[in-house]
Design a protein around this motif. Sequence first.
Motif, PDB file in Angstrom:
ATOM      1  N   ALA A 159       0.857  -1.191   0.000  1.00  0.00           N
ATOM      2  CA  ALA A 159       0.000   0.000   0.000  1.00  0.00           C
ATOM      3  C   ALA A 159       0.889   1.235   0.000  1.00  0.00           C
ATOM      4  O   ALA A 159       1.677   1.441   0.921  1.00  0.00           O
ATOM      5  N   MET A 160       0.770   1.999  -1.067  1.00  0.00           N
ATOM      6  CA  MET A 160       1.532   3.242  -1.213  1.00  0.00           C
ATOM      7  C   MET A 160       0.644   4.262  -1.906  1.00  0.00           C
ATOM      8  O   MET A 160      -0.292   3.892  -2.626  1.00  0.00           O
ATOM      9  N   LYS A 161       0.958   5.510  -1.724  1.00  0.00           N
ATOM     10  CA  LYS A 161       0.253   6.582  -2.430  1.00  0.00           C
ATOM     11  C   LYS A 161       0.881   6.831  -3.800  1.00  0.00           C
ATOM     12  O   LYS A 161       0.243   7.409  -4.675  1.00  0.00           O
ATOM     13  N   ASP A 162       2.133   6.404  -3.993  1.00  0.00           N
ATOM     14  CA  ASP A 162       2.885   6.675  -5.218  1.00  0.00           C
ATOM     15  C   ASP A 162       3.094   5.411  -6.034  1.00  0.00           C
ATOM     16  O   ASP A 162       2.714   4.316  -5.626  1.00  0.00           O
ATOM     17  N   GLY A 163       3.748   5.575  -7.172  1.00  0.00           N
ATOM     18  CA  GLY A 163       4.162   4.458  -8.005  1.00  0.00           C
ATOM     19  C   GLY A 163       3.009   3.606  -8.505  1.00  0.00           C
ATOM     20  O   GLY A 163       1.854   4.020  -8.508  1.00  0.00           O
ATOM     21  N   MET A 164       3.349   2.407  -8.937  1.00  0.00           N
ATOM     22  CA  MET A 164       2.332   1.484  -9.439  1.00  0.00           C
ATOM     23  C   MET A 164       1.288   1.160  -8.374  1.00  0.00           C
ATOM     24  O   MET A 164       0.093   1.189  -8.664  1.00  0.00           O
ATOM     25  N   PRO A 165       1.700   0.868  -7.124  1.00  0.00           N
ATOM     26  CA  PRO A 165       0.675   0.553  -6.120  1.00  0.00           C
ATOM     27  C   PRO A 165      -0.313   1.697  -5.928  1.00  0.00           C
ATOM     28  O   PRO A 165      -1.523   1.468  -5.846  1.00  0.00           O
ATOM     29  N   GLY A 166       0.189   2.916  -5.862  1.00  0.00           N
ATOM     30  CA  GLY A 166      -0.690   4.069  -5.654  1.00  0.00           C
ATOM     31  C   GLY A 166      -1.700   4.245  -6.768  1.00  0.00           C
ATOM     32  O   GLY A 166      -2.875   4.538  -6.521  1.00  0.00           O
ATOM     33  N   ARG A 167      -1.251   4.045  -7.980  1.00  0.00           N
ATOM     34  CA  ARG A 167      -2.161   4.200  -9.120  1.00  0.00           C
ATOM     35  C   ARG A 167      -3.232   3.113  -9.146  1.00  0.00           C
ATOM     36  O   ARG A 167      -4.388   3.373  -9.444  1.00  0.00           O
ATOM     37  N   ILE A 168      -2.834   1.902  -8.836  1.00  0.00           N
ATOM     38  CA  ILE A 168      -3.790   0.795  -8.832  1.00  0.00           C
ATOM     39  C   ILE A 168      -4.812   0.976  -7.709  1.00  0.00           C
ATOM     40  O   ILE A 168      -6.021   0.853  -7.935  1.00  0.00           O
ATOM     41  N   ILE A 169      -4.341   1.286  -6.527  1.00  0.00           N
ATOM     42  CA  ILE A 169      -5.246   1.499  -5.393  1.00  0.00           C
ATOM     43  C   ILE A 169      -6.219   2.631  -5.693  1.00  0.00           C
ATOM     44  O   ILE A 169      -7.416   2.534  -5.409  1.00  0.00           O
ATOM     45  N   LYS A 170      -5.739   3.700  -6.302  1.00  0.00           N
ATOM     46  CA  LYS A 170      -6.585   4.848  -6.650  1.00  0.00           C
ATOM     47  C   LYS A 170      -7.728   4.425  -7.572  1.00  0.00           C
ATOM     48  O   LYS A 170      -8.888   4.783  -7.347  1.00  0.00           O
ATOM     49  N   GLU A 171      -7.434   3.661  -8.600  1.00  0.00           N
ATOM     50  CA  GLU A 171      -8.467   3.252  -9.562  1.00  0.00           C
ATOM     51  C   GLU A 171      -9.513   2.339  -8.920  1.00  0.00           C
ATOM     52  O   GLU A 171     -10.709   2.502  -9.163  1.00  0.00           O
ATOM     53  N   PHE A 172      -9.075   1.393  -8.116  1.00  0.00           N
ATOM     54  CA  PHE A 172     -10.030   0.493  -7.468  1.00  0.00           C
ATOM     55  C   PHE A 172     -10.858   1.243  -6.424  1.00  0.00           C
ATOM     56  O   PHE A 172     -12.046   0.967  -6.257  1.00  0.00           O
ATOM     57  N   THR A 173     -10.240   2.209  -5.754  1.00  0.00           N
ATOM     58  CA  THR A 173     -10.964   3.037  -4.783  1.00  0.00           C
ATOM     59  C   THR A 173     -12.018   3.873  -5.493  1.00  0.00           C
ATOM     60  O   THR A 173     -13.178   3.935  -5.052  1.00  0.00           O
ATOM     61  N   GLU A 174     -11.652   4.524  -6.592  1.00  0.00           N
ATOM     62  CA  GLU A 174     -12.594   5.374  -7.327  1.00  0.00           C
ATOM     63  C   GLU A 174     -13.749   4.575  -7.915  1.00  0.00           C
ATOM     64  O   GLU A 174     -14.817   5.134  -8.165  1.00  0.00           O
ATOM     65  N   ASN A 175     -13.551   3.287  -8.133  1.00  0.00           N
ATOM     66  CA  ASN A 175     -14.615   2.423  -8.653  1.00  0.00           C
ATOM     67  C   ASN A 175     -15.356   1.694  -7.537  1.00  0.00           C
ATOM     68  O   ASN A 175     -16.122   0.770  -7.807  1.00  0.00           O
ATOM     69  N   ASN A 176     -15.106   2.106  -6.295  1.00  0.00           N
ATOM     70  CA  ASN A 176     -15.781   1.527  -5.128  1.00  0.00           C
ATOM     71  C   ASN A 176     -15.655   0.012  -5.053  1.00  0.00           C
ATOM     72  O   ASN A 176     -16.616  -0.687  -4.721  1.00  0.00           O
ATOM     73  N   ARG A 177     -14.475  -0.485  -5.375  1.00  0.00           N
ATOM     74  CA  ARG A 177     -14.235  -1.923  -5.328  1.00  0.00           C
ATOM     75  C   ARG A 177     -13.573  -2.297  -4.013  1.00  0.00           C
ATOM     76  O   ARG A 177     -12.908  -1.478  -3.370  1.00  0.00           O
ATOM     77  N   LYS A 178     -13.740  -3.526  -3.637  1.00  0.00           N
ATOM     78  CA  LYS A 178     -13.123  -4.051  -2.417  1.00  0.00           C
ATOM     79  C   LYS A 178     -11.611  -4.183  -2.652  1.00  0.00           C
ATOM     80  O   LYS A 178     -11.185  -4.658  -3.709  1.00  0.00           O
ATOM     81  N   ILE A 179     -10.835  -3.783  -1.646  1.00  0.00           N
ATOM     82  CA  ILE A 179      -9.379  -3.878  -1.725  1.00  0.00           C
ATOM     83  C   ILE A 179      -8.873  -4.592  -0.485  1.00  0.00           C
ATOM     84  O   ILE A 179      -9.133  -4.170   0.637  1.00  0.00           O
ATOM     85  N   ASP A 180      -8.146  -5.683  -0.703  1.00  0.00           N
ATOM     86  CA  ASP A 180      -7.517  -6.429   0.386  1.00  0.00           C
ATOM     87  C   ASP A 180      -6.009  -6.372   0.217  1.00  0.00           C
ATOM     88  O   ASP A 180      -5.484  -6.693  -0.860  1.00  0.00           O
ATOM     89  N   LEU A 181      -5.335  -5.955   1.272  1.00  0.00           N
ATOM     90  CA  LEU A 181      -3.884  -5.876   1.301  1.00  0.00           C
ATOM     91  C   LEU A 181      -3.347  -6.984   2.186  1.00  0.00           C
ATOM     92  O   LEU A 181      -3.785  -7.139   3.335  1.00  0.00           O
ATOM     93  N   TYR A 182      -2.411  -7.759   1.668  1.00  0.00           N
ATOM     94  CA  TYR A 182      -1.707  -8.772   2.445  1.00  0.00           C
ATOM     95  C   TYR A 182      -0.279  -8.268   2.616  1.00  0.00           C
ATOM     96  O   TYR A 182       0.438  -8.085   1.633  1.00  0.00           O
ATOM     97  N   THR A 183       0.088  -8.031   3.864  1.00  0.00           N
ATOM     98  CA  THR A 183       1.346  -7.362   4.137  1.00  0.00           C
ATOM     99  C   THR A 183       1.956  -7.861   5.430  1.00  0.00           C
ATOM    100  O   THR A 183       1.369  -8.719   6.108  1.00  0.00           O
ATOM    101  N   LEU A 184       3.105  -7.339   5.772  1.00  0.00           N
ATOM    102  CA  LEU A 184       3.787  -7.615   7.026  1.00  0.00           C
ATOM    103  C   LEU A 184       3.885  -6.318   7.816  1.00  0.00           C
ATOM    104  O   LEU A 184       4.068  -5.247   7.223  1.00  0.00           O
ATOM    105  N   LYS A 185       3.777  -6.388   9.114  1.00  0.00           N
ATOM    106  CA  LYS A 185       3.865  -5.182   9.943  1.00  0.00           C
ATOM    107  C   LYS A 185       5.194  -4.467   9.760  1.00  0.00           C
ATOM    108  O   LYS A 185       5.259  -3.244   9.843  1.00  0.00           O
TER     109      LYS A 185
END
Length: 178
Positions: free
Chosen positions: A40-66
Amino acid sequence: MNIFFSVSSHTEIAKDYFEDATFLAKELASDNNDLIIGVAMKDGMPGRIIKEFTENNRKIDLYTLKIYNENPDDFPNINFHYCNSTFERTKEIYNESDILLLMPGGTGTTAEIFSFIEEMRTIKTEKKLIIYNKNNHYNEMIQFIKNIVEKKFNTEDIFDYINIIDSKEKIVSYIKRR
């Protein structure tokens, strides 16, 4: 469908990769697909992808490490799932995804590719693995697989699990046909 986007977290890469990420995310999010992502990032490829799915009101699941220090407060629309290791993270991503879309990337993306291939080869599923081979990014990896097939370390059917696609338009067309 749940689509996993494997993307680089690096922001210094050529801008056309960011543009392709935007195009793919816009097309796939607007087609009522949900997003599985590993960063999860605001920039780069992740930021652009997250932005598009958010604007389309789609579910987003992030699998990450603390240890990656992604702040859930910065991404209120993302469902955070914490894993104990990159191995566990890859397994969760695999299990939750219908389509595994691997953008050009580095060692993390390459590790995911081989993990996914082995799981698909072993557990025979209907999942689709798409490798975006933009600008021949993965040609050496593909040649490596061909070499190990020639040496009989794998059989030719390993390519049955891999969809190598070299244009973003072809990727969208392939996924929309599913």
